[in-house]
Scaffold this active site. Structure first.
Site, PDB file in Angstrom:
ATOM      1  N   HIS A 144      46.019  46.828  35.920  1.00 50.93           N
ATOM      2  CA  HIS A 144      45.259  46.366  37.080  1.00 50.93           C
ATOM      3  C   HIS A 144      45.481  47.208  38.124  1.00 50.93           C
ATOM      4  O   HIS A 144      46.683  47.765  38.469  1.00 50.93           O
ATOM      5  CB  HIS A 144      46.077  44.949  37.307  1.00 50.93           C
ATOM      6  CG  HIS A 144      44.934  44.335  38.222  1.00 50.93           C
ATOM      7  ND1 HIS A 144      44.761  44.539  39.493  1.00 50.93           N
ATOM      8  CD2 HIS A 144      44.184  43.233  37.955  1.00 50.93           C
ATOM      9  CE1 HIS A 144      44.001  43.665  40.047  1.00 50.93           C
ATOM     10  NE2 HIS A 144      43.655  42.755  39.206  1.00 50.93           N
ATOM     11  N   ARG A 159      38.994  42.731  46.860  1.00 46.77           N
ATOM     12  CA  ARG A 159      37.947  43.594  46.732  1.00 46.77           C
ATOM     13  C   ARG A 159      37.044  42.876  46.712  1.00 46.77           C
ATOM     14  O   ARG A 159      35.841  43.253  47.314  1.00 46.77           O
ATOM     15  CB  ARG A 159      38.300  44.586  45.624  1.00 46.77           C
ATOM     16  CG  ARG A 159      39.472  45.822  45.852  1.00 46.77           C
ATOM     17  CD  ARG A 159      39.657  46.724  44.968  1.00 46.77           C
ATOM     18  NE  ARG A 159      40.336  45.878  43.778  1.00 46.77           N
ATOM     19  CZ  ARG A 159      40.090  46.056  42.538  1.00 46.77           C
ATOM     20  NH1 ARG A 159      39.030  46.650  41.912  1.00 46.77           N
ATOM     21  NH2 ARG A 159      40.899  45.312  41.719  1.00 46.77           N
TER      22      ARG A 159
END
Ligand code: FAD
Length: 630
Positions: free
Chosen positions: A249, A269
């Site tokens: 990740h 995000r």
């Protein structure tokens, strides 16, 4: 031999995350006597930690969304190596599974019209993640547990015993699957609290044990994730698929050291967080690969416009699939543009007001304030890649979750195929609902066909399983499990991590073969009651097998794709795209063979432009010009 209690069931589900609970609910609803076993406390599984949401093409926020678009995004994210049948079933059924959760009591966030709200996430064309703030997994588990309790209450009313047909065994660890001839006959386990051994006798066993992250030093995974299901399957004669694909990740915490690796959700995000290097540059614009170029913005202005007007702007490059973002961050740090603690900056504070951040991202706000003394409403976070998810897993039949060993099933993260070389965020929660249910149904059909011809377990099998479990306690001298674990984690992190090279993987395999000798001689002090050293000594066998599987497959695949990046083979290869790597265990050694990837059906191929297909497929696979969408 110690006393071993035999517990007879129809179906035994190993794992009480989303996949395990959904499988068990299905088996019980179909009238089968079912046990749910979980290594940790009931309710504490990775599923509960999932933050962003569950992906399903409900079309609530953007009406253009439909299962075909979800399918296409999933295949793109997996770089065309997904099992197409799994990806199709998943995209088609995820919506029903999310709605079913709501029917069972889940309280999702709402749109202004009162529909289930959906948020943006990397690689998803439309806002698609049904969510509950950034605590979606908690609500998912709460709802499934509530459904378990509901079924138990019905059994209490009807049969006088809530556990009569569905019983949870928490803090109980399965160490071995036991067979009768070629068929699964049950699962051998120890109970942490009492130290007792138990034999779950059942013709059908469903593996739902989650991931393998604890084989790596920097990981978002917690202590239970030692690849037990993967290893149990291999030892029982089942096969693993494409274990080289491990998802790093892009955003884990990097500071302070005690929390390094803890996840920073992609929702940051998705909700507008931007990535910058130490020069203040929004560097992701420089990392959009050719295959995605037409879908992503080329300037900050265009990217920022997308948040309010997605119809007329392309997506920000921060929302590229995880593998792309993780590699980009890795490169920025390597080239000297990293933050003081070896990450990059992720900033959401300039995107929206403080109150909005604490409403949308409450866990992240809390996490950074408590663990790093950073206020994300006012300053950027420091983030870097962390080992997060394994795409590889038990090779299963897409429709039923059946592994190649009769009576063995797998669902959720422990199963392979669905996500190809890279999983899109949000596709795991939907995966475990869709395939948890399907594996429950698969086990039920298997039992129905079996009738009264059920397997049995001989006393000798019990004795052998107990002796293996007790071996580390009986050794007078031997290796320290913690020291061996540290070496294994460093080997995997440093030599089979986010960027791989042939000679380094070979070195890792050499290290692992020495570690194998040490694992065989590992020693734990004390007894069987709550003894973490002993638990780790047993888990090490699983982590070793998983690590060897990852390294063997990583060495074999001479290309870069999704969660497998080879510095010495940096390109994606159309020839390798047709290859699944299948691992099995024979005479204690891992074997590897190639199996062709199933081709996409013509109606599914039509979802892609020919130009896009040409970036992935061999010339022989490309459809004739007129049948592809233009
Ligand atoms: P898990 O939920 O991991 O459960 C595994 C179960 O198996 C546990 O109960 C464990 O105790 C048990 N177990 C393991 N070994 C044994 C054994 N030997 N004996 C008995 N029991 C055993 N995915 C998304 O889609 N959206 C997200 O927003 C998201 N966020 C995430 C955040 C974090 C921090 C993490 C770590 C993961 C996230 N993921 C997300 C990934 C997702 O949560 C997992 O992939 C998914 O929950 C796996 O579910 P599962 O049911 O397969 O296994």
């Amino acid at each position: 031999m110690p006393e071993i209690t035999r517990l007879p069931y129809d179906v035994v589900v190993i794992g009480a995350g989303g996949a395990g609970l959904r499988a068990a609910i299905e088996a019980r609803q179909q009238g089968k006597k079912t046990a749910i076993i979980s290594k940790s406390l009931f309710g504490k599984a990775h599923t509960v930690m999932a933050e962003g949401g569950a992906a399903a093409a409900l079309g609530n926020v953007n009406q253009h969304d439909r299962w075909q678009v979800h399918f296409r995004d999933t295949i793109r994210g997996g770089k065309f190596l997904n099992d197409p049948r799994m990806a199709e079933l998943h995209a088609k059924e995820a919506g029903d599974r999310v709605l079913e959760l709501e029917y069972w009591g889940a309280l999702f966030d709402r749109t202004s019209e009162g529909k289930i709200s959906q948020r943006n996430f990397g690689g998803h064309e439309y806002p698609r993640l049904a969510h509950v703030g950034d605590r979606t997994g908690l609500e998912l588990i709460r709802t499934l547990q509530q459904r378990v309790v509901q079924l138990q209450q019905a059994d209490a009313a009807e049969l006088g015993d809530p556990d009569a047909m569905l019983k949870v065994y928490a803090e109980t660890t399965v160490t071995e699957l036991v067979k009768d001839g070629e068929r699964i006959a049950g699962a051998f386990a120890y109970i942490r609290e009492s130290g007792e051994f138990v034999m779950f006798e059942a013709p059908a066993v469903i593996l739902a044990t989650g991931g393998v992250g604890k084989s790596f030093k920097v990981t978002s995974n917690s202590w239970e994730y030692t690849g037990d299901g993967h290893a149990l399957a291999l030892r029982a004669g089942a096969t693993l698929l494409n274990m080289e694909f491990v998802q790093f990740h892009p955003t884990g915490m990097v500071w302070p050291p005690s929390v390094k690796g803890i996840l920073v959700t992609e929702s940051v995000r998705g909700d507008g967080g931007v990535l910058r290097n130490s020069n203040g540059e929004r560097f992701m614009f420089g990392y959009v690969p050719d295959v995605f170029r037409s879908q992503y913005a080329e300037s900050e202005e265009e990217a920022d416009g997308w948040y309010t007007d997605p119809e007329n702007h392309r997506r920000p490059p921060e929302l590229l699939p995880r593998d792309e973002v993780a590699r980009a961050i890795n490169n920025e740090v390597k080239e000297g543009r990293g933050s003081p603690h070896g990450g990059v900056y992720l900033d959401v504070s300039t995107r929206m007001p403080a109150g909005e951040i604490t409403r949308r991202l409450p866990s992240m706000h809390h996490q950074f304030k408590e663990l790093a003394d950073v206020d994300i409403t006012a300053e950027p976070m420091e983030v870097g890649p962390t080992c997060h998810y394994v795409m590889g897993g038990v090779e299963v039949d897409a429709d039923t979750g059946a592994a190649v060993v009769p009576g063995l099933f797998a669902a959720g993260e422990v199963a392979g195929g669905m996500h190809g070389s890279n999983r899109l965020g949000g596709n795991s929660l939907s995966d475990l609902l869709v395939f948890g249910r399907r594996s429950g149904l698969g086990a039920v059909s298997y039992l129905d066909e079996l009738g009264s011809d059920r397997p049995t377990i001989a006393d000798e099998s019990l004795e052998a399983a107990a002796a293996t479990a007790q071996a580390p306690l009986r050794r007078e001298a031997g290796e320290n499990p913690y020291a061996v674990h540290q070496e294994l984690q460093e080997t995997m992190n440093d030599l089979v991590g986010i960027i791989r090279r042939g000679p380094e993987i070979e070195e890792a395999l050499e290290n692992l073969s020495k570690i194998r000798e040490r694992v065989a001689n590992v020693r734990a002090e004390g007894g069987t009651i709550y003894n973490p050293g002993w638990h780790l000594a047993l888990d090490l066998h699983n982590m070793l097998l998983v690590s060897e599987s990852i390294a063997r497959a990583a060495l074999e695949r001479e290309e870069s794709r999704g969660g497998h990046t080879r510095d010495d083979f940096p390109e994606m290869s159309a020839e390798w795209r047709t290859v699944n790597l299948v691992l099995s265990l024979r005479d204690g050694r891992i074997r590897l063979r190639h199996r062709p990837v199933d081709p996409l059906r013509p109606d599914l191929l039509e979802l892609f432009d020919r130009e896009e297909l040409a970036k992935y497929l061999t010339d022989a696979e490309l459809p004739a010009e007129e049948t592809a969408k233009e």
